[in-house]
Structure formats: C-alpha cells, structure tokens
Design a protein around this motif. Structure first.
Motif, PDB file in Angstrom:
ATOM      1  N   ASP A  81      -1.640   8.036  -0.238  1.00 31.16           N
ATOM      2  CA  ASP A  81      -1.417   7.214  -1.429  1.00 31.16           C
ATOM      3  C   ASP A  81       0.037   6.791  -1.605  1.00 31.16           C
ATOM      4  N   VAL A  82       0.948   7.444  -0.867  1.00 34.68           N
ATOM      5  CA  VAL A  82       2.390   7.186  -0.976  1.00 34.68           C
ATOM      6  C   VAL A  82       2.980   7.246   0.424  1.00 34.68           C
ATOM      7  N   TYR A 137       8.532  18.275   2.626  1.00 38.95           N
ATOM      8  CA  TYR A 137       8.069  16.886   2.535  1.00 38.95           C
ATOM      9  C   TYR A 137       8.901  16.108   1.533  1.00 38.95           C
ATOM     10  N   VAL A 138       8.919  14.800   1.760  1.00 41.62           N
ATOM     11  CA  VAL A 138       9.525  13.836   0.849  1.00 41.62           C
ATOM     12  C   VAL A 138       8.535  12.692   0.737  1.00 41.62           C
ATOM     13  N   THR A 139       8.208  12.302  -0.508  1.00 45.14           N
ATOM     14  CA  THR A 139       7.308  11.158  -0.693  1.00 45.14           C
ATOM     15  C   THR A 139       7.958  10.132  -1.604  1.00 45.14           C
ATOM     16  N   TYR A 140       7.562   8.891  -1.393  1.00 47.00           N
ATOM     17  CA  TYR A 140       7.970   7.802  -2.270  1.00 47.00           C
ATOM     18  C   TYR A 140       6.772   6.906  -2.495  1.00 47.00           C
ATOM     19  N   PRO A 141       6.420   6.604  -3.721  1.00 44.31           N
ATOM     20  CA  PRO A 141       6.917   7.276  -4.916  1.00 44.31           C
ATOM     21  C   PRO A 141       6.308   8.677  -5.029  1.00 44.31           C
ATOM     22  N   HIS A 142       6.216   9.182  -6.226  1.00 44.38           N
ATOM     23  CA  HIS A 142       5.706  10.539  -6.450  1.00 44.38           C
ATOM     24  C   HIS A 142       4.218  10.631  -6.095  1.00 44.38           C
ATOM     25  N   GLU A 158      -2.491   4.745   5.226  1.00 44.43           N
ATOM     26  CA  GLU A 158      -3.002   5.280   6.498  1.00 44.43           C
ATOM     27  C   GLU A 158      -3.959   6.447   6.220  1.00 44.43           C
ATOM     28  N   THR A 159      -5.086   6.472   6.902  1.00 45.54           N
ATOM     29  CA  THR A 159      -5.991   7.620   6.803  1.00 45.54           C
ATOM     30  C   THR A 159      -5.624   8.583   7.911  1.00 45.54           C
ATOM     31  N   VAL A 160      -5.316   9.815   7.526  1.00 51.03           N
ATOM     32  CA  VAL A 160      -4.846  10.824   8.471  1.00 51.03           C
ATOM     33  C   VAL A 160      -5.686  12.090   8.370  1.00 51.03           C
ATOM     34  N   THR A 161      -5.739  12.818   9.471  1.00 56.77           N
ATOM     35  CA  THR A 161      -6.264  14.176   9.479  1.00 56.77           C
ATOM     36  C   THR A 161      -5.124  15.065   9.937  1.00 56.77           C
ATOM     37  N   ARG A 177       1.973  13.178  -6.900  1.00 55.28           N
ATOM     38  CA  ARG A 177       1.057  13.752  -7.894  1.00 55.28           C
ATOM     39  C   ARG A 177       0.447  12.674  -8.793  1.00 55.28           C
ATOM     40  N   PRO A 178       1.231  11.752  -9.389  1.00 57.48           N
ATOM     41  CA  PRO A 178       0.609  10.685 -10.187  1.00 57.48           C
ATOM     42  C   PRO A 178      -0.311   9.800  -9.359  1.00 57.48           C
ATOM     43  N   ALA A 179      -0.006   9.610  -8.090  1.00 52.84           N
ATOM     44  CA  ALA A 179      -0.852   8.777  -7.231  1.00 52.84           C
ATOM     45  C   ALA A 179      -2.209   9.423  -6.994  1.00 52.84           C
ATOM     46  N   HIS A 180      -2.307  10.756  -7.088  1.00 54.37           N
ATOM     47  CA  HIS A 180      -3.574  11.464  -6.896  1.00 54.37           C
ATOM     48  C   HIS A 180      -4.393  11.542  -8.170  1.00 54.37           C
TER      49      HIS A 180
END
Length: 116
Positions: free
Chosen positions: A55-56, A105-110, A90-93, A112-115
């Motif tokens: 999602d991010v 890990y580092v995500t952009y954007p956050h 991207e769909t990943v396993t 948790r809100p994306a989930h």
C-alpha cells in the motif's frame, strides 16, 4: 533534540496487522510523530510467509537471518546488510527461511493508515 537514534531494544513489537503468522512489527517513528515516513523493526519467525499488495513504498533492510521476496517477475533473497525495495502497488510474498529474520523498515507514506 529532534535527531534520534534507535536500537532494537527500543521497539515494542506487535503482530503485523491482518496477519496470523509469527510476524511482528514495531514502529519507532510514524504519523504520530509528525514526519512523512514510518520507521521501525520487524521480526519473522522461521518458516513464515505473507502475501500482500504493498500500500506504500516500502524499504526493508535485513539485519539478521534471511528473507525471500517474490513477485510475478521473480524472487530476490536478502541477507544481513542487504536492502529490498518494494514499490507501492506491487503484490509480494515475503518468506523467512529456517533462521527467521529481523529487519528494519522505512515506508512512505505511513503504512498503518494505509492498512485502515
């Protein structure tokens, strides 16, 4: 001081949202701190697997153990010191091997809100 340093002793790990496996995450910086990114640690027990559509934009750094990340295009394996970039959409396993894995890990954007 706004600059901060973290170690794995600083994190409170919780089960990864929506997952039933032995996969845990812990944010150290996220939307509650006012910055644009999420930074944290993750722990994968041996032999765990999760499949999701990202999602991010997500960057995962393997600190201990080994992980494989698979998409329709193929599979990459990462060991300590190696980085895996997983772009949004991207769909990943993600699979941990017999030794499990500990990651940062580092995500952009956050994430948790994306989930939500």
């Amino acid at each position: 001081m706004k600059i901060r340093k973290f170690t794995k002793a600083d994190v409170a790990l919780e089960r990864s949202p929506g997952q039933e496996g032995d996969i845990f995450v812990g944010n150290l910086v996220d939307e509650r701190h006012g910055g644009p990114i999420t930074i944290g640690y993750g722990r994968y027990a041996p032999g765990q697997s999760l499949t999701e559509t990202i999602d991010v934009d997500d960057v995962m750094i393997v600190l201990e153990g080994r992980l494989s990340v698979s998409t329709e295009a193929g599979t990459v394996s990462a060991r300590p010191g190696e980085i895996v970039y997983m772009p949004k959409g991207e769909t990943v396993t993600i699979r941990s091997h017999e030794e499990g894995a500990f990651t940062a890990y580092v995500t952009y954007p956050h994430w948790r809100p994306a989930h939500s």
